[in-house]
Design a protein around this motif. Structure first.
Motif, PDB file in Angstrom:
ATOM      1  N   ASP A  65       0.872  -1.176   0.000  1.00 21.45           N
ATOM      2  CA  ASP A  65       0.000   0.000   0.000  1.00 21.45           C
ATOM      3  C   ASP A  65       0.907   1.223   0.000  1.00 21.45           C
ATOM      4  O   ASP A  65       1.446   1.619   1.034  1.00 21.45           O
ATOM      5  N   ALA A  66       1.122   1.807  -1.184  1.00 23.64           N
ATOM      6  CA  ALA A  66       1.999   2.964  -1.336  1.00 23.64           C
ATOM      7  C   ALA A  66       1.161   4.208  -1.598  1.00 23.64           C
ATOM      8  O   ALA A  66       0.308   4.207  -2.488  1.00 23.64           O
ATOM      9  N   ARG A  67       1.399   5.259  -0.823  1.00 26.35           N
ATOM     10  CA  ARG A  67       0.622   6.493  -0.922  1.00 26.35           C
ATOM     11  C   ARG A  67       1.540   7.652  -1.285  1.00 26.35           C
ATOM     12  O   ARG A  67       2.509   7.932  -0.591  1.00 26.35           O
ATOM     13  N   LEU A  68       1.221   8.306  -2.388  1.00 23.39           N
ATOM     14  CA  LEU A  68       2.037   9.398  -2.907  1.00 23.39           C
ATOM     15  C   LEU A  68       1.289  10.710  -2.701  1.00 23.39           C
ATOM     16  O   LEU A  68       0.128  10.833  -3.089  1.00 23.39           O
ATOM     17  N   ARG A  69       1.975  11.684  -2.117  1.00 26.41           N
ATOM     18  CA  ARG A  69       1.332  12.965  -1.830  1.00 26.41           C
ATOM     19  C   ARG A  69       2.203  14.114  -2.330  1.00 26.41           C
ATOM     20  O   ARG A  69       3.330  14.297  -1.885  1.00 26.41           O
ATOM     21  N   HIS A  70       1.672  14.854  -3.297  1.00 28.83           N
ATOM     22  CA  HIS A  70       2.271  16.109  -3.772  1.00 28.83           C
ATOM     23  C   HIS A  70       3.712  15.930  -4.245  1.00 28.83           C
ATOM     24  O   HIS A  70       4.597  16.691  -3.874  1.00 28.83           O
ATOM     25  N   LEU A  71       3.949  14.942  -5.094  1.00 27.74           N
ATOM     26  CA  LEU A  71       5.279  14.746  -5.660  1.00 27.74           C
ATOM     27  C   LEU A  71       5.490  15.685  -6.849  1.00 27.74           C
ATOM     28  O   LEU A  71       4.636  15.785  -7.731  1.00 27.74           O
ATOM     29  N   ASP A  72       6.612  16.368  -6.855  1.00 26.06           N
ATOM     30  CA  ASP A  72       6.944  17.290  -7.936  1.00 26.06           C
ATOM     31  C   ASP A  72       7.719  16.532  -9.008  1.00 26.06           C
ATOM     32  O   ASP A  72       8.888  16.185  -8.811  1.00 26.06           O
TER      33      ASP A  72
END
Length: 306
Positions: A65-72
């Motif tokens: 379960d991988a959660r990505l938040r606000h990656l530029d």
């Protein structure tokens, strides 16, 4: 062997990877290894990984379960000329379960959901024009210089079983065009077969509008026009597609600027409403919301709270 380990790194020296820091909790109990979570500072955003590796049986069972938040995404393309004209930021979630003794075996048996959303940012105008086979406007951009065009929103939603991931939603909306798509990704054989359709929001006097098929293996992806969706898996079909596209070009109603702005908020809400298991993150960045340091601090607090 049992273990309970916590690792904190305030700085990570990885010149080719945009990883800033790490805060990970690792537990090993009766052959079951879990990260709960491993939180990385990545590309000015956060990536949190909640994973379980059950090695007590063969083949091993794996849940990710991988959660990505606000990656530029510009941080991932820092060494390319495309970096300053590319889109950002992006958030999403990857929830997969499978079995195997290697990453390849895991992907071949994977079942679950993958969701990515993005709003704001920019992308190369020339790339958008070429994706739509817009000859006239592409020449204009090439002459005056390539400038980034605003991205309103983008959404990719995949669901599947046993390594076969189907595209439930694929939308990419810019100031000039809106692109939609359908198809599937075969993780077992490592192949992709997706058809996209760029529709302009303004009139173009010369273009070769067509469905575009993206197909082939992960290492040798082919992109080719497929105007009536006959396929592009042979030389004969490719020649037929080119001739068909040239014949149909004068009849293309899409050149009249029929593309409309996507209701990004409604689209994201629709995907979330069709997600009874709560796999889609609720803190997806909304259109018009700036990607500031406050976003990252909020994500860090969220990770700490968990």
């Amino acid at each position: 062997m049992d273990a309970d380990v916590r690792l904190r790194a305030k700085k990570i020296l990885a010149p080719k990877l945009p990883i800033d820091d790490l805060n990970a909790t690792l537990k090993l109990n009766d052959g079951v290894l879990s990260f709960a979570p491993a939180a990385f500072g990545v590309a000015d955003g956060r990536m949190e990984i909640y994973s379980t590796f059950d090695g007590s049986k063969r083949p091993s069972k794996v849940k990710i379960d991988a959660r990505l938040r606000h990656l530029d995404l510009k941080r991932f393309l820092a060494d390319t000329s495309f970096a300053q004209k590319t889109l950002s930021p992006i958030g999403g979630r990857i929830v997969l379960a499978g079995t195997g003794e290697s990453f390849r075996e895991l992907m071949a048996t994977a079942s679950g959901n993958t969701f990515f959303a993005m709003s704001g940012g920019e992308i190369s105008e020339l790339l958008i024009r070429l994706a739509g086979l817009d000859v006239a406007n592409a020449l204009g951009v090439a002459i005056r210089g390539d400038e980034p065009t605003p991205v309103r929103c983008a959404l990719l939603n995949l669901q599947g079983q046993n390594g076969q991931m189907g595209v439930q939603t694929l939308v990419f909306d810019t100031a000039n065009s809106v692109v939609s798509g359908e198809g599937n990704i075969d993780l077992r054989d490592e192949k992709v077969n997706i058809v996209v359709l760029p529709v302009p929001k303004g009139f173009s006097p010369l273009s070769l509008r067509s469905y575009i098929r993206v197909t082939g293996g992960f290492k040798n992806i082919s992109v080719f026009p497929d105007p009536i969706k006959t396929g592009t898996d042979s030389v004969f079909k490719k020649l037929f597609n080119v001739l068909t596209m040239l014949v149909m070009t004068p009849l293309q109603p899409r050149d009249l600027g029929q593309g409309k702005d996507v209701d990004c908020d409604a689209l994201i809400a629709q995907v979330q409403n069709q997600d009874p298991q709560g796999l889609v993150l609720k803190d997806v960045q909304k259109p018009g919301e700036p990607a500031t340091s406050g976003n990252r601090e909020s994500a860090q607090r969220h990770a700490s709270a968990r």
